[in-house]
Scaffold this active site. Structure first.
Site, PDB file in Angstrom:
ATOM      1  N   ASP A   1      52.532  -2.483 -35.661  1.00 29.05           N
ATOM      2  CA  ASP A   1      52.402  -1.287 -35.117  1.00 29.05           C
ATOM      3  C   ASP A   1      53.242  -0.530 -33.626  1.00 29.05           C
ATOM      4  O   ASP A   1      54.060  -1.756 -33.071  1.00 29.05           O
ATOM      5  CB  ASP A   1      51.393  -0.637 -35.404  1.00 29.05           C
ATOM      6  CG  ASP A   1      51.859   0.937 -35.849  1.00 29.05           C
ATOM      7  OD1 ASP A   1      52.601   1.792 -35.437  1.00 29.05           O
ATOM      8  OD2 ASP A   1      51.656   1.454 -37.003  1.00 29.05           O
TER       9      ASP A   1
ATOM     10  N   HIS B   1      57.538   3.009 -35.773  1.00 27.54           N
ATOM     11  CA  HIS B   1      55.736   2.552 -36.059  1.00 27.54           C
ATOM     12  C   HIS B   1      56.467   1.095 -35.376  1.00 27.54           C
ATOM     13  O   HIS B   1      55.586  -0.282 -36.152  1.00 27.54           O
ATOM     14  CB  HIS B   1      55.383   2.334 -37.099  1.00 27.54           C
ATOM     15  CG  HIS B   1      54.727   3.661 -36.444  1.00 27.54           C
ATOM     16  ND1 HIS B   1      53.096   4.465 -36.425  1.00 27.54           N
ATOM     17  CD2 HIS B   1      54.439   4.556 -37.996  1.00 27.54           C
ATOM     18  CE1 HIS B   1      53.156   5.248 -37.292  1.00 27.54           C
ATOM     19  NE2 HIS B   1      54.039   5.855 -37.737  1.00 27.54           N
TER      20      HIS B   1
ATOM     21  N   GLU C   1      55.835   8.377 -41.236  1.00 26.34           N
ATOM     22  CA  GLU C   1      56.525   9.425 -40.408  1.00 26.34           C
ATOM     23  C   GLU C   1      57.753   8.663 -39.142  1.00 26.34           C
ATOM     24  O   GLU C   1      57.688   8.628 -37.511  1.00 26.34           O
ATOM     25  CB  GLU C   1      55.559   8.625 -39.035  1.00 26.34           C
ATOM     26  CG  GLU C   1      54.316   9.271 -39.947  1.00 26.34           C
ATOM     27  CD  GLU C   1      53.156   8.740 -39.448  1.00 26.34           C
ATOM     28  OE1 GLU C   1      51.443  10.737 -39.548  1.00 26.34           O
ATOM     29  OE2 GLU C   1      52.218   8.126 -38.359  1.00 26.34           O
TER      30      GLU C   1
HETATM   31  C1  ACM Z   1      50.444   6.836 -43.119  1.00 23.60           C
HETATM   32  O1  ACM Z   1      49.008   6.742 -43.054  1.00 23.60           O
HETATM   33  N1  ACM Z   1      51.149   7.139 -42.016  1.00 23.60           N
HETATM   34  C2  ACM Z   1      50.549   6.241 -44.072  1.00 23.60           C
END
Ligand code: ACM
Ligand code: ZN
Length: 719
Positions: free
Chosen positions: A382, A445, A509
């Protein structure tokens, strides 16, 4: 100067440098909290609400060895106050204290001596449990001691209680304490009373006085499809052996271990058998099993070794006693037929934000298997770290796995999994029929990787590893060929480590809402022109993401035969056939299901409303300080209907399973991981396994309370 003396001097010098005498925690800066080794708090009433002083002492002071509260007038040490504060070595409690709340000092395992002031009248459930370093405990008054309040104090050598009347306690208050190791110092005139008092009696029992129980009603979770009691009994001493074919040698070993740990069976002496059989005629469901407890024998039949193993997990639950150190002498005879409702029942762990060593994940896997959860999804990378060794790119772990703290928690966090140890872990989990699914996030991420290899992002920008939660604008550049070379090498190496049928590609995201990373990049502009993607409607992000995903998915399928998975985003409209998408966003589950139906895809249900197990389970519960997480109660998790009100054809053709997430921004210790996961993971397991018609909330509450106690007893009493 000998080395012990030298280290004492160094300790005294450093602790005096960072020793603080203050009113409340507000008096310290974040930096002072980060370095404090000794704190004396003198506020009349320490705040106990949101971001309480205790929460700060627990989570924001990673070097705090000494805490002196003698100058405070607090009447209560709140529940979870110093839960798993491993850093503490010495604690002085205020003599105004009346209550030590539930799990307040749970697993504070660095403290060797503790004095409970005479003012204390209640020591709640699990309050001092797991203080494994504690050698001497002095109780000045006569507090009532709750369930498991002093359980798992494996190094305790002396308890002094000044009360002439034995404090009231539960039968399991001292679970795991061996009378022969502990000296109980009580007023001379009261010795006999203590020897006879409920709970205290266990401290004078010898190890040889093993107690046995006859199980009357079984507590199975998840609830099986059908269970019929047959009215008789099986004495476990009648069982003398486990019989199984070679294909079930792993299950035979598990069976022997279960009988050894939990029952009075008589190996080689009893005439009966525990028989394990493969039988493909039972069902078309590969996880279906039957379990028959008969007079004189137990038979488990399963379609596959996995199914037989689930039958064993059911048997193990039937043999789980209601109190520790008790062996089961007999079971009611009964017949069970069982099979899961969904194929994949997973928990997702996030070692990226806060590293979790494999030594802590092993017991986690063992617990998952008990509830027939069959997949552990590892979120390996991440913005805040990269945790998996990739030999082609050593900087990912040399540089990308180290970070000092996150948000207001200044924990020094480093660590990664080598390929060799991960291979071993995957094999370990396979013995429990838990599949380990790796996740590599893309295109968002990915800041840790970008930090190590800046050419992965647009314009080769140099960015620091992220130390706050939230979403970064930094994405992999889909117009940069190095990105495909990088991902190709990463997935090749991962495929050699993880035999899983699946690989998770993240995808959340990045393009929703559209971020600006790709907007002004020459390479992205050129790619958009080449693909004919319009530049004006903000849809370009998900189209670029789709291009990137399709290239990677093609490779994963063609080269490694993997089924790709990803987090569903509404703008990411086309789900490539055969892929598995995860419905996770609050309020968007129906949209995700429709998208799966339209695309002929499979879907995992992990809607935030039910399945985000990193959220607090009750108002004010841990994590008290978070980024605005809603409360997700046990009941809310239990109320998940995996078909989400859709028809039977959705369930048959698209529903793949359920997932619970444990994002670790606010999970700084392994104990907290278990705390967040359970009992909600039990509710999720039942939602994913059991038929809707068999599930009832009041009945689940009672079964889950039983199994939660058993789980925490196992955690506390582990060697
Ligand atoms: C997530 O909770 N960003 C998949
Ligand atoms: Zn770019």
């Amino acid at each position: 100067m000998n080395s012990r003396y030298l280290s004492l001097v160094i300790f005294l010098i450093t602790s005096s440098l960072s020793a603080q005498t203050i009113g409340t925690m507000q008096d310290l800066s974040a930096q002072q909290k980060a370095t404090a080794t000794s704190i004396t708090l003198q506020g009349q009433q320490l705040p106990t609400g949101w971001n309480s002083d205790f929460r700060q002492l627990r989570d924001c002071c990673p070097k705090l060895a000494e805490l002196n509260l003698s100058g405070c007038r607090n009447r209560e040490l709140p529940a979870n106050a110093l839960f798993a504060a491993h850093q503490l070595r010495r604690l002085v409690l205020p003599d105004s204290l009346e209550r030590i709340g539930k799990a307040a000092l749970y697993a504070c395992d660095g403290i060797e001596e503790l004095v409970i002031p005479a003012s204390v009248v209640h020591i709640d459930e699990g309050a001092l449990a797991g203080m494994r370093g504690l050698r001497r405990l002095t109780i000045l008054g006569c507090p009532e001691l709750g369930e498991m309040a002093l359980a798992g104090l494996t190094n305790l050598r002396e308890i002094e209680v000044q009360s002439p009347i034995p404090p009231r306690c539960a039968a399991n208050t001292f679970a795991g304490l061996q009378g022969k190791n502990v000296q109980l110092l009580v007023p001379r005139s009261a010795r006999r009373a203590y020897r006879q008092a409920a709970g205290w009696r266990t401290l004078s029992l010898r190890a040889s006085e093993q107690q046995t129980v006859n199980v009357d009603s079984v507590q199975i979770l998840p609830i099986p499809q059908a269970l019929v009691e047959e009215g008789g009994r099986l004495a476990m001493a009648q069982i003398g052996s486990v019989v199984a074919c070679d294909a079930l040698s792993n299950e035979r070993e598990h069976a022997q271990s279960i009988l050894n740990r939990l029952t009075t069976w008589r190996p080689r002496k009893g005439k009966g058998t525990l028989q394990l059989e493969l039988d493909t005629t039972i069902s078309t469901n590969p996880e279906a099993y039957q379990l028959h407890v008969k007079p004189g024998a137990i038979v488990i039949r399963g379609v596959t070794p996995t199914a037989v193993f689930w039958g064993l997990m059911t048997l193990e639950q039937m043999l789980t006693p209601s109190s520790p150190n008790v062996l089961v002498a007999s079971l009611p005879t009964l017949h069970i037929e069982d099979a899961p409702r969904t194929q994949l029942r997973e928990l997702m762990i996030d070692p990226a934000r806060i590293f979790i060593p494999l030594s802590e994940l092993r017991p986690f896997v063992v617990e998952m298997a008990r509830y027939k959860l069959n997949a552990l999804h590892l979120h390996l990378v991440d913005d805040q770290a990269w945790r998996m060794e990739i030999k082609s790119y050593p900087r990912l772990t040399d540089v990308g796995s180290k970070r000092t703290g996150m948000d207001d928690m200044p924990l020094e966090i480093s660590g990664y999994y080598t390929q060799e140890e991960m291979r071993e872990f995957v094999q370990f989990a396979a013995r429990y029929h838990v599949e380990v699914i790796p996740e590599i996030e893309m295109p968002g991420h990915e800041v840790a990787a970008i930090h190590c290899y800046p050419q992965l992002t647009c314009g080769g920008r140099e960015v620091p590893i992220r130390t706050t939660c939230g979403v970064s604008n930094e994405l992999l550049c889909p117009g940069e060929e190095f990105v495909y070379e990088f991902l190709g090498n990463v997935f090749r190496e991962l495929s050699e480590v993880f035999p899983s049928r699946y690989i998770h590609l993240g995808g959340d995201e990045a393009g929703n809402p559209a971020l600006d990373c790709w907007t002004h990049c020459e390479k992205c502009e050129a790619l958009k022109a080449k693909l004919g993607i319009p530049l004006s409607d903000r849809s370009e992000n998900w189209r670029l993401q789709e291009y990137l995903f399709n290239r990677v998915i093609d490779t994963l399928r063609a080269c490694y035969g993997k089924t790709p998975m990803f987090w569903y985003e509404t703008d990411f409209k086309r789900i490539p056939e055969g892929c598995i998408t995860f419905a996770w966003r609050h309020g968007l589950t129906a949209a995700a299901i429709r998208a799966a139906q339209e695309n002929g895809a499979h879907i995992m249900l992990c809607p935030g409303e039910h399945c985000y197990l990193d959220y607090p389970a009750a108002p004010g519960d841990m994590p008290e300080v978070n980024w605005g997480m809603p409360v997700t109660s046990l009941e809310q998790t239990y109320r998940l209907d995996p078909s989400w009100g859709f028809d039977e054809s959705f369930e048959r053709n698209h529903l793949y399973g359920v997932a619970g997430t444990l994002w670790s921004e606010c999970i700084p210790t392994p104990e907290r991981l278990f705390y967040m996961a359970y009992p909600r993971a039990m509710a999720l397991a039942e939602a994913g396994w059991s038929l809707q018609s068999r599930r009832q909330w009041p009945d689940f509450q009672q079964r889950s309370a039983f199994h939660l106690r058993a789980l925490f007893t196992r955690r506390l009493l582990r060697p």
